[in-house]
Design an enzyme around this catalytic site. Structure first.
Site, PDB file in Angstrom:
ATOM      1  N   ARG A 157       0.825  -1.219   0.000  1.00 17.01           N
ATOM      2  CA  ARG A 157       0.000   0.000   0.000  1.00 17.01           C
ATOM      3  C   ARG A 157       0.857   1.265   0.000  1.00 17.01           C
ATOM      4  O   ARG A 157       0.366   2.345  -0.286  1.00 17.01           O
ATOM      5  CB  ARG A 157      -0.950  -0.003   1.212  1.00 17.01           C
ATOM      6  N   LYS A 193     -14.897   6.821   0.352  1.00 19.31           N
ATOM      7  CA  LYS A 193     -14.157   6.817   1.623  1.00 19.31           C
ATOM      8  C   LYS A 193     -13.143   7.953   1.648  1.00 19.31           C
ATOM      9  O   LYS A 193     -12.453   8.196   0.673  1.00 19.31           O
ATOM     10  CB  LYS A 193     -13.434   5.480   1.791  1.00 19.31           C
TER      11      LYS A 193
END
Ligand code: R5P
Length: 285
Positions: A92, A187
């Site tokens: 990530r 989000k």
């Protein structure tokens, strides 16, 4: 020969069965100063043509283990080394988020690249990380398998992505299940553990919802999404993901949020890893 990292022992065994290749004996040790030693004692005698190292890099130690296992099999004269990284830790961190930050995914990919002829990974957070490896790196999509543990009697189901990034996964899981609507939330991440969810206008009252994501890490994304769904009168909520990292108190968070069940695959071996990616991996090996 299949060679397991310490965090991927069940998946390595499943892959050995799937490929009908021997599972190597491995030893994981630690010296008094804290240094690790991962070894493959029988490899020099067995002299396999190839070694497939299977190791989720769920921790810094697991990263180091991969490098040691690669080196051990090379040292024993194995010609072809394939490295399967079912869950790519640091994936990530695929860009430098601020000046002075590293591209951590690239740094670990470069290290892994030095000891292998090929890399296979599963649903990396961004498929572009495959380009950080020097040898060919293949991203296997295991999302279709996420439908396997779901009950057959889902009521008017919705397959929901908790952010725009997992819509493809939700669609693949829905297609594998064979029925259901697709929806997604937006989000905004405020910190490592704080996220804000903006719901869509979709109707969920009285319906079963399956929330699909690539990773459940702290469980913040999923528990916020579940909270929104409960406020809107959802029937049952199932959460499913490829990589059940489930760090810290994620399971408690999700249980308190009111999920019916948590499902994940064995890219990370946890109690919820009810689905094996071994068949999907085997088809790329
Ligand atoms: C990020 O965009 C990922 O797709 C996941 O949503 C995220 O990694 C989940 O993290 P957490 O469980 O900590 O909210």
């Amino acid at each position: 020969m299949i060679v397991s990292g310490s965090a991927s022992q069940a998946l390595a065994a499943a892959l050995a069965r799937e490929l009908e290749e021997p599972l190597a004996a491995v030893e994981y040790d630690r010296f008094p100063d804290g240094e690790l030693l991962a070894a493959v004692p029988g490899v020099a005698d067995a002299r396999p043509e190839r070694a497939v190292i299977v190791a989720a890099t769920v921790s810094s130690d697991a990263h180091l283990e991969v490098l040691q296992l690669q080196d051990a099999v090379r040292e024993a004269g194995v010609e072809e080394v394939v490295t399967v990284v079912p869950y790519m830790g640091y994936g990530r961190q695929d860009e430098a988020f601020e000046a002075g930050h590293p591209v951590s995914a690239r740094a670990v990919a470069r290290a892994i690249s030095t000891g292998t002829d090929r890399v296979v990974t599963v649903n990396p957070h961004e498929e572009a990380v495959c380009e950080y490896f020097d040898p060919t790196a293949t991203a296997v999509d295991a999302a279709g398998r996420l439908a396997e543990p779901l009950p057959d009697d889902l009521a008017d189901p919705v397959f929901l992505s908790p952010d725009a990034g997992a819509i493809d996964l939700a669609e693949t899981a829905r297609d594998a299940y064979g029925a259901g609507e697709i929806d997604y939330f937006e989000k905004t991440r405020h910190s490592g553990t704080e996220v804000e969810i903006t719901p869509s206008g979709g109707t969920v009252a009285g319906r079963d919802v399956v929330v699909v994501d690539d990773i459940i890490a702290t469980g913040s994304t999923m528990s916020e999404a579940v909270g929104v769904l409960r406020d809107r009168g959802v029937a049952r909520v199932f959460v499913t993901c490829v990589h059940p990292l489930l760090a810290r108190n994620a399971v408690t968070k999700l249980s308190r949020a009111g999920v019916e069940a948590i499902y994940g695959t064995d890219t990370i071996e946890r109690g919820v890893s009810t689905v094996s990616v071994a068949p999907a991996l085997a088809s790329h090996l």
